[in-house]
Design a protein around this motif. Structure first.
Motif, PDB file in Angstrom:
ATOM      1  N   ALA A 163      -5.017   7.353 -15.367  1.00 24.53           N
ATOM      2  CA  ALA A 163      -3.568   7.635 -14.893  1.00 24.53           C
ATOM      3  C   ALA A 163      -2.860   6.296 -15.126  1.00 24.53           C
ATOM      4  CB  ALA A 163      -3.876   7.443 -13.378  1.00 24.53           C
ATOM      5  N   ASP A 164      -1.407   6.196 -15.123  1.00 28.71           N
ATOM      6  CA  ASP A 164      -0.550   5.033 -15.176  1.00 28.71           C
ATOM      7  C   ASP A 164      -0.805   4.145 -14.200  1.00 28.71           C
ATOM      8  OD1 ASP A 164       0.730   6.629 -17.515  1.00 28.71           O
ATOM      9  OD2 ASP A 164       1.895   7.430 -16.260  1.00 28.71           O
ATOM     10  N   GLU A 165      -0.511   2.868 -14.777  1.00 30.71           N
ATOM     11  CA  GLU A 165      -0.630   1.983 -13.670  1.00 30.71           C
ATOM     12  C   GLU A 165       0.529   1.879 -12.614  1.00 30.71           C
ATOM     13  OE1 GLU A 165       1.847  -2.136 -15.153  1.00 30.71           O
ATOM     14  OE2 GLU A 165      -0.228  -1.891 -16.256  1.00 30.71           O
ATOM     15  N   ILE A 166       0.309   1.391 -11.348  1.00 32.99           N
ATOM     16  CA  ILE A 166       1.014   1.683 -10.226  1.00 32.99           C
ATOM     17  C   ILE A 166       1.100   0.258  -9.498  1.00 32.99           C
ATOM     18  CG2 ILE A 166       0.856   4.119  -9.908  1.00 32.99           C
ATOM     19  CD1 ILE A 166      -1.365   3.317  -7.795  1.00 32.99           C
ATOM     20  N   TRP A 167       1.070  -0.926 -10.273  1.00 30.08           N
ATOM     21  CA  TRP A 167       1.130  -2.048  -9.504  1.00 30.08           C
ATOM     22  C   TRP A 167       2.754  -2.342  -8.892  1.00 30.08           C
ATOM     23  CZ3 TRP A 167      -2.676  -5.820  -8.622  1.00 30.08           C
ATOM     24  CH2 TRP A 167      -2.141  -7.261  -8.275  1.00 30.08           C
ATOM     25  N   PRO A 168       2.787  -2.509  -7.593  1.00 25.50           N
ATOM     26  CA  PRO A 168       3.953  -2.651  -6.969  1.00 25.50           C
ATOM     27  C   PRO A 168       4.930  -3.949  -7.475  1.00 25.50           C
ATOM     28  CG  PRO A 168       2.393  -2.399  -5.317  1.00 25.50           C
ATOM     29  CD  PRO A 168       1.574  -2.743  -6.662  1.00 25.50           C
ATOM     30  N   GLU A 169       6.015  -3.627  -8.022  1.00 27.88           N
ATOM     31  CA  GLU A 169       6.899  -4.686  -8.716  1.00 27.88           C
ATOM     32  C   GLU A 169       7.248  -5.851  -7.499  1.00 27.88           C
ATOM     33  OE1 GLU A 169      10.425  -2.586  -9.626  1.00 27.88           O
ATOM     34  OE2 GLU A 169       9.596  -1.480 -11.277  1.00 27.88           O
ATOM     35  N   LEU A 175       7.589   6.881   6.879  1.00 27.04           N
ATOM     36  CA  LEU A 175       6.993   5.520   7.274  1.00 27.04           C
ATOM     37  C   LEU A 175       5.733   5.719   7.838  1.00 27.04           C
ATOM     38  CD1 LEU A 175      10.107   3.704   8.438  1.00 27.04           C
ATOM     39  CD2 LEU A 175       9.191   3.705   6.298  1.00 27.04           C
ATOM     40  N   LYS A 176       5.295   6.690   8.829  1.00 27.64           N
ATOM     41  CA  LYS A 176       3.892   6.570   9.296  1.00 27.64           C
ATOM     42  C   LYS A 176       3.031   7.322   8.406  1.00 27.64           C
ATOM     43  CE  LYS A 176       6.065   7.241  13.926  1.00 27.64           C
ATOM     44  NZ  LYS A 176       6.035   7.962  15.235  1.00 27.64           N
ATOM     45  N   LEU A 177       1.804   6.605   8.645  1.00 25.89           N
ATOM     46  CA  LEU A 177       0.645   7.029   7.737  1.00 25.89           C
ATOM     47  C   LEU A 177       0.170   8.342   7.571  1.00 25.89           C
ATOM     48  CD1 LEU A 177      -1.637   5.995   5.671  1.00 25.89           C
ATOM     49  CD2 LEU A 177      -3.150   5.452   8.038  1.00 25.89           C
ATOM     50  N   GLY A 178      -0.027   9.111   8.649  1.00 26.82           N
ATOM     51  CA  GLY A 178      -0.386  10.213   8.644  1.00 26.82           C
ATOM     52  C   GLY A 178       0.678  11.182   8.059  1.00 26.82           C
ATOM     53  N   HIS A 179       1.847  11.136   8.109  1.00 27.33           N
ATOM     54  CA  HIS A 179       2.870  11.962   7.905  1.00 27.33           C
ATOM     55  C   HIS A 179       3.280  11.709   6.308  1.00 27.33           C
ATOM     56  CE1 HIS A 179       7.302  13.268   8.207  1.00 27.33           C
ATOM     57  NE2 HIS A 179       6.656  14.131   7.448  1.00 27.33           N
ATOM     58  N   LEU A 224       0.697  -1.378   0.061  1.00 27.97           N
ATOM     59  CA  LEU A 224       0.011  -0.020   0.112  1.00 27.97           C
ATOM     60  C   LEU A 224       0.871   1.171   0.051  1.00 27.97           C
ATOM     61  CD1 LEU A 224      -2.627   1.379   0.115  1.00 27.97           C
ATOM     62  CD2 LEU A 224      -2.413   1.077   2.790  1.00 27.97           C
ATOM     63  N   ARG A 225       1.991   1.283   0.653  1.00 26.83           N
ATOM     64  CA  ARG A 225       2.808   2.443   0.759  1.00 26.83           C
ATOM     65  C   ARG A 225       3.352   2.788  -0.466  1.00 26.83           C
ATOM     66  NH1 ARG A 225       8.339   3.165   1.804  1.00 26.83           N
ATOM     67  NH2 ARG A 225       8.989   5.241   2.913  1.00 26.83           N
ATOM     68  N   ARG A 226       4.055   1.500  -0.993  1.00 25.95           N
ATOM     69  CA  ARG A 226       4.558   1.898  -2.409  1.00 25.95           C
ATOM     70  C   ARG A 226       3.460   2.165  -3.652  1.00 25.95           C
ATOM     71  NH1 ARG A 226       6.596  -3.445  -1.097  1.00 25.95           N
ATOM     72  NH2 ARG A 226       8.411  -3.478  -0.281  1.00 25.95           N
TER      73      ARG A 226
END
Length: 488
Positions: free
Chosen positions: A215-221, A68-72, A34-36
């Motif tokens: 939008a371009d695809e963003i599937w994490p590698e 690393l933290k969600l809110g930030h 999710l982060r990536r």
């Protein structure tokens, strides 16, 4: 001709194509993926969930320029991307409970730095209900749907170590081992989940939002697909409320999947309390030569109230299923880690034979079938499909992967036992150990008269909107006279 399991208008809301679908086991992998994905978002991020906590670290294993933290992270992303809008919808659980969970008003203040991070509380549902969907949609090109909340106590790896220093709360306390699951989809399926997220946002807030556009695809590698080029069914539970029509697609989907099983029904669920699902499983166990039924659940519920509500109902269903099991085709199990500590099962998965896979937010309890707002996704491999054999093999591998994790062995061993002709129950029995990392049989909980009545009345696990006070009055009308007779 047998009806398909996944059918729009009956067992799902909509079907949409996905070029890739990944079953994601445990939150360490989900949070990192999710982060990536969010780091590459250009226009929109929707986070729709039961709970959130901005202070959690999404991926403690990396060091890069992004927080690393969600809110930030969300604050930094909207500052870096002028066109990006972030919307977060959380169940309005009430101020006192919110404070108790740690999602304090600081949670809201944490996002006041930007006007393009929109936080709303979802209170547009019956008084007895909760918003329980768990969706994350990025640019309508990648979406996650499953059972993992982006909050405290969910992060864990597949090893479920006894003392993992990364598995701590914002206060520094080590959290117990936790097993969970979600799924990622791209293509039309991601866009359809975006539509559902916008529909829920509108119902909760009144704001009508347009899709984000191309939008371009963003599937994490780093995220390997489980299935390729599949039709994904999106199934919902939603109560009739404030102009919103009732939907019970998830219940219909579960019942049809159970009824169609030929060889094995594999289930992971936090709760086993739905009398409708329990009866459907019992009916299959009572059939001569019917499918194996494997249910992986937590040893106990999280707290006293949940144990009274769900544990007592589970005890009745366990009793019913074991009574129906005439050919030893039932296994009711809980997992433990290498130290023997029970692993809490929060995942919501059903795999039928090698042709059906469902993952989502719904538990096998009455609330998830008719009262709470839920979303699951499902794939059915139909005869003659272009990639039928590859998809069937992928679903078998997904089930074997889960059995290997819970048994503390390599998946190659489970695959080899399957190739020898052993059934999933035979594999479980062969790999079972009395201690350490293994699956263990659930003990049968003994209920007293009051607990029997609570479980049978569905007082704390209703399937339709009703006032708690009315249910409580009905229960007390039964319980108080009995207490006087006993002299309590």
């Amino acid at each position: 001709m047998e009806k398909p399991i996944v059918e729009p208008g009956e067992t799902c809301w909509r079907m949409a194509k996905a070029g890739r679908l990944a079953l994601i086991i445990d939150a360490a992998s989900y949070f990192a993926s999710l982060r990536r994905a969010m780091i590459h978002a250009k226009r929109s991020i929707y986070l729709i969930g039961w709970d959130f906590d901005t202070r959690i670290r999404l991926d403690p294993s990396v060091e890069d320029e992004w927080p690393l933290k969600l809110g930030h992270l969300l604050n930094v992303l909207v500052k870096a991307r002028p066109e990006l809008e972030v919307r977060v919808l959380k169940w309005d659980v009430g101020v006192l409970q919110t404070l108790g969970r740690g999602a304090t008003p600081l949670f809201i203040l944490n996002w006041m730095a930007s006007r393009r991070v929109h936080f709303r509380l979802d209170h547009v549902h019956p008084a007895d209900a909760c918003h329980h969907q768990k969706l994350a949609v990025i640019d309508d090109v990648l979406a996650f749907c499953g059972g993992i909340d982006i909050t405290v106590g969910r992060w864990d790896t597949r090893e479920h170590c006894e003392q993992d220093p990364r598995r701590t709360s914002p206060w520094g306390f080590t959290q117990p081992p936790w097993h969970d699951a979600t799924a990622a989809v791209d293509g039309e399926a991601a866009s359809a989940l975006g539509d559902l997220a916008r529909e829920r946002w509108k119902h909760a807030t009144g704001e009508d939002l347009a899709p984000p556009g191309f939008a371009d695809e963003i599937w994490p590698e780093t995220l390997p697909p489980t299935l390729m080029d599949v039709e994904v069914g999106i199934a919902r539970t939603q109560p009739a409320y404030d102009g919103q029509p009732e939907a019970r697609e998830i219940e219909a989907l579960n019942l049809r999947a159970i009824g169609s099983a030929q060889d094995v029904i594999y289930i992971e669920s936090q709760y086993l309390a739905s009398h409708t699902i329990g009866e459907a499983l019992a009916a299959r166990l009572e059939q001569n030569g019917g499918p194996e039924v494997i249910i992986v659940a937590p040893l106990t519920a999280e707290g006293w109230l949940e144990e009274e509500a769900m544990g007592t109902a589970r005890a009745l269903i366990v009793r019913r299923l074991r009574g129906a099991d005439r050919e030893s085709r039932l296994r009711l199990l809980y997992p433990a880690n290498a130290s023997g500590t029970p692993i809490y099962v929060h995942a919501k998965i059903m795999i039928v034979d090698d042709r059906f896979l469902r993952v989502g937010s719904s538990n096998l309890n009455n609330r998830s079938m008719g009262l709470d707002t839920e979303c699951d996704i499902a794939v059915e491999v139909r005869p003659g499909a272009r990639n039928e054999e590859a998809s069937r093999a992928a679903i078998r591998t997904a089930r074997n992967d889960l059995l290997a994790e819970h048994s503390g062995v390599a998946i190659e061993l489970v695959n080899a036992l399957q190739d020898e002709g052993r059934s999933p129950i035979q594999i479980i029995d062969l790999l079972s150990r009395p201690y350490g990392r293994s699956l263990h049989r659930l003990p049968l909980l003994h209920l007293n008269a009051v607990e029997e009545k609570i479980a049978a009345s569905h007082l704390l696990d209703p399937e339709k909107p009703d006032t708690f006070q009315r249910k409580l009055r009905r229960f007390l009308a039964w319980a108080i006279p009995r207490a006087h007779v006993r002299g309590d």
